[in-house]
Motif scaffolding. Structure first.
Motif, mmCIF file in Angstrom:
data_model
loop_
_atom_site.group_PDB
_atom_site.id
_atom_site.type_symbol
_atom_site.label_atom_id
_atom_site.label_comp_id
_atom_site.label_asym_id
_atom_site.label_seq_id
_atom_site.Cartn_x
_atom_site.Cartn_y
_atom_site.Cartn_z
ATOM 1 N N GLN A 141 -6.849 -0.679 3.270
ATOM 2 C CA GLN A 141 -5.475 -0.716 3.747
ATOM 3 C C GLN A 141 -5.360 -1.373 5.121
ATOM 4 O O GLN A 141 -4.512 -2.253 5.344
ATOM 5 C CB GLN A 141 -4.905 0.701 3.779
ATOM 6 C CG GLN A 141 -3.448 0.757 4.169
ATOM 7 C CD GLN A 141 -2.837 2.139 3.997
ATOM 8 O OE1 GLN A 141 -2.300 2.701 4.937
ATOM 9 N NE2 GLN A 141 -2.911 2.685 2.788
ATOM 10 N N LEU A 199 6.175 4.257 -0.908
ATOM 11 C CA LEU A 199 5.870 5.635 -1.301
ATOM 12 C C LEU A 199 7.140 6.362 -1.708
ATOM 13 O O LEU A 199 8.247 5.921 -1.398
ATOM 14 C CB LEU A 199 5.180 6.386 -0.161
ATOM 15 C CG LEU A 199 5.993 6.749 1.088
ATOM 16 C CD1 LEU A 199 5.275 7.833 1.883
ATOM 17 C CD2 LEU A 199 6.247 5.552 1.991
ATOM 18 N N ASN A 226 0.834 -1.194 0.000
ATOM 19 C CA ASN A 226 0.000 0.000 0.000
ATOM 20 C C ASN A 226 0.870 1.245 0.000
ATOM 21 O O ASN A 226 2.095 1.166 0.110
ATOM 22 C CB ASN A 226 -0.939 -0.018 1.202
ATOM 23 C CG ASN A 226 -2.051 -1.039 1.043
ATOM 24 O OD1 ASN A 226 -2.971 -0.850 0.256
ATOM 25 N ND2 ASN A 226 -1.962 -2.145 1.779
ATOM 26 N N THR A 227 0.234 2.384 -0.100
ATOM 27 C CA THR A 227 0.971 3.636 -0.126
ATOM 28 C C THR A 227 0.335 4.633 0.822
ATOM 29 O O THR A 227 -0.720 4.368 1.409
ATOM 30 C CB THR A 227 1.043 4.198 -1.567
ATOM 31 O OG1 THR A 227 1.993 5.254 -1.627
ATOM 32 C CG2 THR A 227 -0.320 4.689 -2.028
ATOM 33 N N ALA A 228 0.981 5.764 1.007
ATOM 34 C CA ALA A 228 0.508 6.762 1.958
ATOM 35 C C ALA A 228 0.942 8.145 1.511
ATOM 36 O O ALA A 228 1.819 8.303 0.654
ATOM 37 C CB ALA A 228 1.059 6.470 3.359
ATOM 38 N N ALA A 281 -2.855 8.140 5.056
ATOM 39 C CA ALA A 281 -3.168 7.902 3.651
ATOM 40 C C ALA A 281 -4.516 8.479 3.279
ATOM 41 O O ALA A 281 -5.052 8.174 2.214
ATOM 42 C CB ALA A 281 -3.153 6.397 3.372
ATOM 43 N N THR A 341 -4.156 6.678 9.446
ATOM 44 C CA THR A 341 -4.873 5.661 8.678
ATOM 45 C C THR A 341 -4.456 4.261 9.094
ATOM 46 O O THR A 341 -5.280 3.371 9.254
ATOM 47 C CB THR A 341 -4.607 5.837 7.174
ATOM 48 O OG1 THR A 341 -4.919 7.177 6.782
ATOM 49 C CG2 THR A 341 -5.439 4.870 6.341
#
Length: 405
Positions: free
Chosen positions: A311, A330, A284-286, A297, A351
Motif C-alpha cells: 500500500q 472502504l 487500496n482499502t483500510a 490497514a 499504515t
C-alpha cells in the motif's frame, strides 16, 4: 541429492522461506515439517493449514489467516518493496520452498507467485542455502521473472497438486457503489493497481467501459480478467504483476499467456518505477481512516492483522505519476465490528497517509491539496456514515479541526 539428505544438512532451527498467498506447496511443506523438529517458517500472507505446532516459529512482514493471532508469530514491519533486503540482512534464508511447473527446456515457471521468491533464492544460494521445488503440471506457466533455471534448484519433488483456486469476491450493493465512485475518477488510458478485497475488486470491475487501461500492480485477481474480456485493457501493453490468485478461469487465462508478465517485488513495488506509469491510479482499502487522513490497514486492537504490504509503495508511486492519484476505498460502516470506519483519530499504528481522496458508498472526500480543516470537513460530509457525522463534528472541534458549535 534427495530431500531427506538435504534436510539433514540444514543448520539447527533453520529459516524456511515458502511460497505464500494461494500458491503454497502443501505437500512439500508437509514433508519438511515431518523432518524438522524446529524451524522458522517465513511466508507472505500464509493461508490456513500451514504447520501449527510447538517448534515452528512464524515469521512474516505480512500476516495471513494461517499466522494471525498465533503466539509464535514474529511480525517484521516492512513495506513490501524493502522485504527483499531482509534476506541479505536480518532474515537470511536457509531453505526456500517453491511451487512450480515441471521443467521445460531446462527451466521452470513460478506460476502465480513470483513476489520476493527470486530475492530469497539469490540470497540463499551464495551462503549455502538450499532450494527445493514442488513441481506439477497443474501450475500455470507464466512469463517474465517467474522463469527460473533448473540449475538453481537442488531437489525437485513431484506432487500432482494444483494452485489453490480462489472464487471471485462477492460484490454487494455497497461495494458496487464504491466501485462506481472510483470509476467516475478514472479515465481512458490510466494505469491501475488494486489491493486485496471485495472493495478494490469492485472498483476495477466498475471500469469495464473504459478503454486503453494498463495494469501495473502487486497482485491481481478475476477483476483484471473481466477488464480484458470487456476490451478495456490496452492490447499492446502487458499486464504486469508480482502475484495473482483467482478462479480456474483466471488460472487458465494466464497459462502461457504473453499478455501477462510476472515481475519480482523489487520491480513491481518500486515507487520510482510505479511513478513512470501514465495516470497511475492506486486503489487500496483500510480498516479505519481518521480526520487527519491517516489510515490504519494493519491492526485490530493493537494486534497485527496484516501488514504494510504494497500500500505505501503504490501510494507514493501514484502520487508522483503524471496524472496519478492514490485512492482509499472502504465502506463507511464496518459490517462485522458494527462501527464507523471514519474515526476522529486512529488509535493504532498508521499504515499510510496523504492519499488523494477517500471514497465510500456515501461519496468522495477530496484530501489532496486541501488544508487539514477542509480535509476533515470533506471526510465528515462526504465519506462518513450519516449516523456518526454529528459525533465526528464534535470530535473535530476538540482536535482543532473545526470551529463549528
Amino acid at each position: 541429492m534427495d530431500l531427506r539428505t538435504l534436510l539433514a544438512g540444514l543448520p539447527e532451527d533453520p529459516r524456511v522461506v515458502a511460497t505464500g498467498n494461494h500458491a503454497t506447496p502443501w505437500h512439500l511443506l508437509g514433508l519438511v515439517d515431518e523432518s524438522l523438529a524446529s524451524y522458522r517458517l517465513w511466508v507472505l500472507n500464509a493461508q490456513r493449514g500451514i504447520p501449527d505446532r510447538d517448534g515452528v516459529t512464524y515469521e512474516t512482514p505480512f500476516v495471513g489467516p494461517g499466522m494471525r493471532r498465533s503466539p509464535r508469530l514474529r511480525y517484521t514491519p516492512s513495506r513490501l518493496s524493502l522485504v527483499p533486503r531482509l534476506f541479505v540482512t536480518t532474515q537470511q534464508p536457509d531453505l526456500v520452498l517453491l511451487h512450480t511447473t515441471r521443467p521445460r527446456d531446462g527451466r521452470v515457471s513460478l506460476g502465480t507467485e513470483v513476489n520476493v521468491l527470486p530475492a530469497a533464492i539469490e540470497a540463499a544460494r551464495p551462503r549455502g542455502g538450499r532450494v527445493v521445488a514442488q513441481v506439477s503440471d497443474r501450475v500455470p506457466w507464466t512469463y517474465g521473472d517467474s522463469q527460473l533455471d533448473v540449475g538453481s534448484i537442488d531437489v525437485l519433488v513431484e506432487a500432482d497438486e494444483p494452485v489453490t483456486p480462489v472464487p471471485p469476491s462477492a460484490i454487494d450493493a455497497e461495494a458496487a457503489a464504491i466501485g462506481a465512485q472510483v470509476a467516475a475518477r478514472v479515465g481512458d488510458g490510466a494505469t491501475l493497481q488494486a489491493g486485496i478485497g471485495a472493495v478494490p475488486d469492485a472498483a476495477l470491475r466498475g471500469l469495464t467501459g473504459r478503454r486503453g487501461l494498463r495494469v501495473w500492480t502487486e497482485m491481481f485477481c478475476d477483476s483484471v480478467l473481466a477488464l480484458e474480456q470487456a476490451g478495456a485493457l490496452d492490447p499492446d501493453v502487458p499486464v504486469q504483476a508480482s502475484f495473482l490468485f483467482g478462479s480456474p478461469e483466471l488460472l487458465a487465462w494466464v497459462d502461457r499467456n504473453p499478455r501477462v508478465r510476472m515481475i519480482r517485488t523489487e520491480t513491481a513495488n518500486d515507487p520510482g518505477l510505479i511513478a513512470r506509469n501514465p495516470g497511475m491510479t492506486s486503489i487500496n482499502t483500510a480498516l479505519q481512516v481518521d480526520l487527519f487522513g491517516q489510515a490504519n490497514a494493519s491492526r485490530i486492537n493493537a494486534r497485527i492483522h496484516s501488514g504494510f504490504g504494497g500500500q505505501t509503495d503504490f501510494i507514493v508511486g501514484a502520487l508522483h505519476s503524471r496524472g496519478g492519484q492514490a485512492l482509499m476505498a472502504l465502506r463507511s460502516w464496518h459490517p462485522k465490528a458494527d462501527c464507523s470506519t471514519i474515526v476522529p483519530m486512529v488509535d493504532e499504528p498508521v499504515t499510510s497517509f496523504q492519499v488523494s481522496a477517500v471514497l465510500t458508498e456515501q461519496g468522495a472526500a477530496e484530501l489532496a491539496g486541501h488544508d487539514e480543516r477542509t480535509q476533515a470537513r470533506h471526510l465528515i460530509e462526504h465519506a462518513a456514515h450519516p449516523r456518526v457525522r454529528e459525533e465526528l463534528w464534535e470530535e473535530a472541534g476538540a482536535l482543532g479541526l473545526s470551529d463549528r458549535v
